[in-house]
Enzyme design. Structure first.
Site, PDB file in Angstrom:
ATOM      1  N   CYS A 158     -16.541   1.856  -0.294  1.00 33.16           N
ATOM      2  CA  CYS A 158     -15.416   0.971   0.054  1.00 33.16           C
ATOM      3  C   CYS A 158     -15.071   1.026   1.533  1.00 33.16           C
ATOM      4  O   CYS A 158     -14.429   0.118   2.048  1.00 33.16           O
ATOM      5  CB  CYS A 158     -14.198   1.352  -0.774  1.00 33.16           C
TER       6      CYS A 158
ATOM      7  N   ASP B  65     -17.210   7.280  -2.468  1.00 33.98           N
ATOM      8  CA  ASP B  65     -16.024   7.097  -1.622  1.00 33.98           C
ATOM      9  C   ASP B  65     -15.788   8.431  -0.910  1.00 33.98           C
ATOM     10  O   ASP B  65     -16.419   9.439  -1.251  1.00 33.98           O
ATOM     11  CB  ASP B  65     -14.826   6.720  -2.529  1.00 33.98           C
TER      12      ASP B  65
ATOM     13  N   HIS C 272      -6.993   0.623  -6.841  1.00 36.29           N
ATOM     14  CA  HIS C 272      -7.313  -0.218  -5.675  1.00 36.29           C
ATOM     15  C   HIS C 272      -7.994  -1.491  -6.201  1.00 36.29           C
ATOM     16  O   HIS C 272      -9.193  -1.699  -6.001  1.00 36.29           O
ATOM     17  CB  HIS C 272      -8.224   0.556  -4.725  1.00 36.29           C
TER      18      HIS C 272
ATOM     19  N   ARG D 231     -13.818  -8.566   0.762  1.00 40.54           N
ATOM     20  CA  ARG D 231     -12.376  -8.348   0.609  1.00 40.54           C
ATOM     21  C   ARG D 231     -11.623  -9.617   1.005  1.00 40.54           C
ATOM     22  O   ARG D 231     -10.670 -10.031   0.348  1.00 40.54           O
ATOM     23  CB  ARG D 231     -11.908  -7.178   1.490  1.00 40.54           C
TER      24      ARG D 231
ATOM     25  N   ARG E 251       0.878  -1.181   0.000  1.00 40.69           N
ATOM     26  CA  ARG E 251       0.000   0.000   0.000  1.00 40.69           C
ATOM     27  C   ARG E 251       0.908   1.221   0.000  1.00 40.69           C
ATOM     28  O   ARG E 251       1.701   1.403   0.929  1.00 40.69           O
ATOM     29  CB  ARG E 251      -0.925   0.008   1.219  1.00 40.69           C
TER      30      ARG E 251
ATOM     31  N   GLN F 248     -10.153  -3.909  -3.916  1.00 42.80           N
ATOM     32  CA  GLN F 248     -11.473  -3.376  -3.582  1.00 42.80           C
ATOM     33  C   GLN F 248     -12.444  -3.620  -4.733  1.00 42.80           C
ATOM     34  O   GLN F 248     -13.582  -4.059  -4.529  1.00 42.80           O
ATOM     35  CB  GLN F 248     -11.363  -1.872  -3.291  1.00 42.80           C
TER      36      GLN F 248
END
Ligand code: CP
Ligand code: NVA
Length: 324
Positions: A275, A235, A139, A303, A112, A142
């Site tokens: 998310c 988001d 991402h 996830r 990340r 996700q």
């Protein structure tokens, strides 16, 4: 259906963006995730026995970090984490050197990070699969979990319509739109011109959707973007690392808050997705995210399933494992 030779082609690959997978490979990962979701714990334990996942996080995380670690445990493997102070892609040593060293210790790496380019250099030098656990540009984990969530609810993906409302230039919007269009879901963005995807990215998305009959359009009107869609997604307004833009973003994106009134313009059966982490009463009204149309915690759960599937696909030849 058991895995085919084509499914085995995922072994050893890295996934930095959704388009690192073909539409059929996305189908394989979702099918395997569905299988793992209902498989007995004892049957999963041998799948990654003895394997180690290294996780390098330069930004905070709850879902990504915990779901990868739990996933490795459930598959019989082990995960370890290094945080920003121990590891910064390209700051203490070059991304290439860090990748070569880590490849001698672990079987796969989740990163990340901030900028996408050092991650790309890191993955090119690594000799084990590298998974993007979020960069400024993408991402993918996700987006795969979001597809699984939509598929679980509608039993299909192709032919659906999804609206993304808010900061349509961010990592989540980019990966979600790629994944949706590659799966035959048409996408509309609702955003001001300041937060609209670039023309080049919209063209890229159009090309992804074309073979599947899916289209993409960007509207400045949130209502126009959301009208009659099956899924409404948003988001946070300001992504990690962009905190200096928070005030400007809040002013520009306020008309794009997902309210009950906006949800009422979508199809009656529409899902609300996010998310997480979410900021209630900023990008979404509490009554929407905590209401009956919201599937945000299913997304968070998925996830785990989808990342387990990805790990198994990248680290094994999938022999004898159902992928549909
Ligand atoms: N959605 C998501 O990636 O959450 P975290 O930042 O908590 O990992
Ligand atoms: N766009 C957000 C997603 C967090 C999971 C960010 O990058 O901070």
């Amino acid at each position: 259906m058991l895995a085919t030779v084509a499914d085995a082609a995922l072994r050893g690959r890295s996934v930095l963006t959704v388009v690192d997978l073909s539409p059929s490979e996305i189908g394989t990962v979702l099918g395997l995730a569905g299988h793992l979701k209902s498989a007995r714990a004892a049957d999963q334990l041998p799948l990654l026995r003895g394997k180690t996942l290294g996780m390098l996080f330069e930004k905070p995380s709850l879902r990504t970090r915990v779901s990868f670690e739990v996933g490795m445990t459930q598959l019989g493997g082990h995960a370890l984490i290094a945080h920003g102070s121990d590891f910064m892609v390209g700051s203490r040593e070059s991304p290439e050197d860090a990748a070569r060293v880590l490849s001698r210790y672990v079987d796969a790496i989740v990163v990340r990070t901030h900028a996408h380019e050092p991650l790309r250099r890191f993955a090119t030098a690594a000799t084990v699969p590298v998974i993007n656990g979020l960069s400024a540009a993408a991402h993918p984990c996700q987006a795969l979990a979001d597809l699984l969530t939509i598929k679980d609810r509608f039993d299909t993906l192709a032919g659906l319509r999804l609206a993304y409302v808010g900061d349509s230039r961010n990592n989540v919007a980019a990966s979600l739109a790629e994944a949706a269009l590659m799966s035959g879901i048409s996408v509309t963005f609702g955003c001001p011109p300041t937060h609209r995807p670039s023309e080049a990215f919209l063209t890229h998305l159009q090309q992804l959707g074309k073979p599947h009959g899916a289209t993409v359009r960007a509207f400045t009107s949130a209502i126009r973007a959301v009208r009659d869609v099956d899924v409404v997604y948003t988001d946070i307004w300001t992504s990690m690392g962009e905190e200096h833009l928070a005030e400007r973003n809040a002013a520009a994106l306020l008309p794009y808050r997902v309210t009950a009134e906006l949800m009422a313009t979508a199809a009656r059966h529409a899902l609300f997705m996010h998310c997480l982490p979410a900021h209630r009463e900023q990008e979404v009204a509490s009554e929407v995210i905590d209401g009956p149309q919201s599937v945000v915690f299913d997304q968070a759960e998925n996830r785990l399933h989808v990342q387990k599937a990805l790990l198994v696909a990248l680290l094994t030849d999938l022999r004898g494992i159902p992928t549909q």
